[in-house]
Design a protein around this motif. Structure first.
Motif, short mmCIF file in Angstrom:
data_model
loop_
_atom_site.label_atom_id
_atom_site.label_comp_id
_atom_site.label_asym_id
_atom_site.label_seq_id
_atom_site.Cartn_x
_atom_site.Cartn_y
_atom_site.Cartn_z
N VAL A 39 -9.91 2.44 3.40
CA VAL A 39 -10.55 3.17 2.30
C VAL A 39 -9.82 4.49 2.06
CG1 VAL A 39 -12.69 4.32 1.57
CG2 VAL A 39 -12.80 2.10 2.70
N GLU A 40 -9.42 5.13 3.14
CA GLU A 40 -8.70 6.41 3.04
C GLU A 40 -7.36 6.24 2.32
OE1 GLU A 40 -6.96 10.02 5.87
OE2 GLU A 40 -7.88 8.25 6.80
N GLN A 41 -6.64 5.17 2.65
CA GLN A 41 -5.35 4.91 2.00
C GLN A 41 -5.52 4.64 0.50
OE1 GLN A 41 -4.12 1.72 4.67
NE2 GLN A 41 -2.42 2.97 5.44
N LEU A 100 3.98 3.75 -6.12
CA LEU A 100 3.56 2.57 -5.34
C LEU A 100 4.58 2.23 -4.26
CD1 LEU A 100 2.22 0.31 -8.24
CD2 LEU A 100 0.83 1.43 -6.49
N PHE A 101 5.86 2.20 -4.63
CA PHE A 101 6.90 1.83 -3.65
C PHE A 101 7.06 2.91 -2.58
CE2 PHE A 101 8.02 -1.26 -6.94
CZ PHE A 101 8.17 -2.40 -6.15
N ASP A 102 6.91 4.18 -2.96
CA ASP A 102 6.96 5.26 -1.96
C ASP A 102 5.77 5.15 -1.01
OD1 ASP A 102 9.28 6.27 -2.97
OD2 ASP A 102 8.36 7.95 -4.04
N PHE A 103 4.61 4.80 -1.58
CA PHE A 103 3.39 4.66 -0.78
C PHE A 103 3.53 3.52 0.22
CE2 PHE A 103 -1.05 3.55 0.04
CZ PHE A 103 -1.61 4.81 0.22
N LEU A 110 0.33 -2.66 1.59
CA LEU A 110 0.30 -2.73 0.13
C LEU A 110 1.54 -3.49 -0.33
CD1 LEU A 110 -1.02 -1.68 -2.58
CD2 LEU A 110 0.69 0.14 -2.49
N GLN A 111 1.35 -4.47 -1.19
CA GLN A 111 2.48 -5.26 -1.69
C GLN A 111 2.44 -5.28 -3.22
OE1 GLN A 111 5.02 -6.75 0.19
NE2 GLN A 111 4.07 -5.52 1.80
#
Length: 198
Positions: A39-41, A100-103, A110-111
Motif C-alpha cells: 500500500v505504501e509503494q 514508472l520505469f524509475d519506480f 511493478l511491471q
C-alpha cells in the motif's frame, strides 16, 4: 434470479460510465501489473505521478475493456488481464513512463505491460524506449539553455565594455578623437605648394 440481475445491471452500467468518465480525461495510458506492491509503494507511486499531472487507477478489467471500446480506443484488451493498474497521462506521457520505469528499479514487482500512446499501441519494450525520450519540459529547458548561452555571453561582453568606460571615463575616448583630426591635417601640410622664390 431476475431480481438480482436487475440490481446488478444498473450498478455495472454506472461502473462502466464512471470508468469511461475517468479515462476520457486523459490522452495516453500505460498498463501495469501491480501484483505484490505494498500500500505504501502504491501511495508513493500515486504521489509521484500526481506531481507530473498524471494518475494511476485500478479499474475492473471488464469495465475498462467496455469503456475503452466506447471511447474508440482499440487493441488494448490484451493488456487488460490479471491485476491491472492504468497509469494515465494528459501530456508528457514519456515522463509518466519514465516515472514508472524509475519506480520499478526500487519496486521490481511493478511491471509495465504495454501502453496506448499518441493513438498507437506500444509493447513493453517500445514504451520503455519512449520513456528515455526527453519530455516537453526537458526540451524547453534545453532550448532555453541553447538560446541563453550566446545571449549571456553578449550581455557579459557589453557589461565589461560599460564597466571599462565607467572606469576610464569619457577621457579614454577623447585622445582617439583628437588624434584623428591631427592625422587628417598632416597630409594637407605635405601637399601645400612651396613658396615661390623671389
Amino acid at each position: 434470479m431476475a431480481i438480482n440481475a436487475k440490481k446488478v445491471q444498473p450498478a455495472k452500467t454506472a461502473a462502466i460510465e464512471e470508468a469511461k468518465k475517468t479515462l476520457a480525461e486523459y490522452n495516453d495510458f500505460i498498463f501495469t501489473d501491480y501484483r505484490g506492491l505494498t500500500v505504501e509503494q502504491i501511495t508513493n507511486l500515486r504521489k509521484k505521478l500526481r506531481e507530473n499531472n498524471a494518475a494511476i487507477k485500478v479499474i475492473k478489467n471488464n469495465f475498462a475493456k467496455i469503456a475503452f471500446d466506447e471511447l474508440k480506443i482499440e487493441n488494448v484488451a490484451d493488456y487488460l488481464s490479471g491485476p491491472t493498474a492504468i497509469a494515465m497521462a494528459k501530456e508528457d506521457s514519456n515522463e509518466t513512463a519514465k516515472i514508472l520505469f524509475d519506480f520499478m528499479k526500487d519496486a521490481p514487482k511493478l511491471q509495465v505491460k504495454g501502453a496506448y500512446v499518441n493513438n498507437e499501441v506500444y509493447d513493453a519494450a517500445k514504451i520503455e524506449a519512449y520513456s528515455k525520450v526527453p519530455g516537453k519540459k526537458q526540451l524547453i529547458a534545453m532550448l532555453m539553455s541553447a538560446i541563453n548561452g550566446p545571449a549571456q555571453k553578449l550581455a557579459a561582453t557589453l557589461q565589461a565594455y560599460v564597466e571599462k568606460l565607467e572606469k576610464e571615463g569619457p577621457a579614454a575616448a577623447a585622445p582617439a578623437a583628437e588624434a584623428a583630426p591631427a592625422a587628417e591635417a598632416a597630409p594637407a601640410a605635405e601637399e601645400a605648394p612651396a613658396p615661390a622664390a623671389e
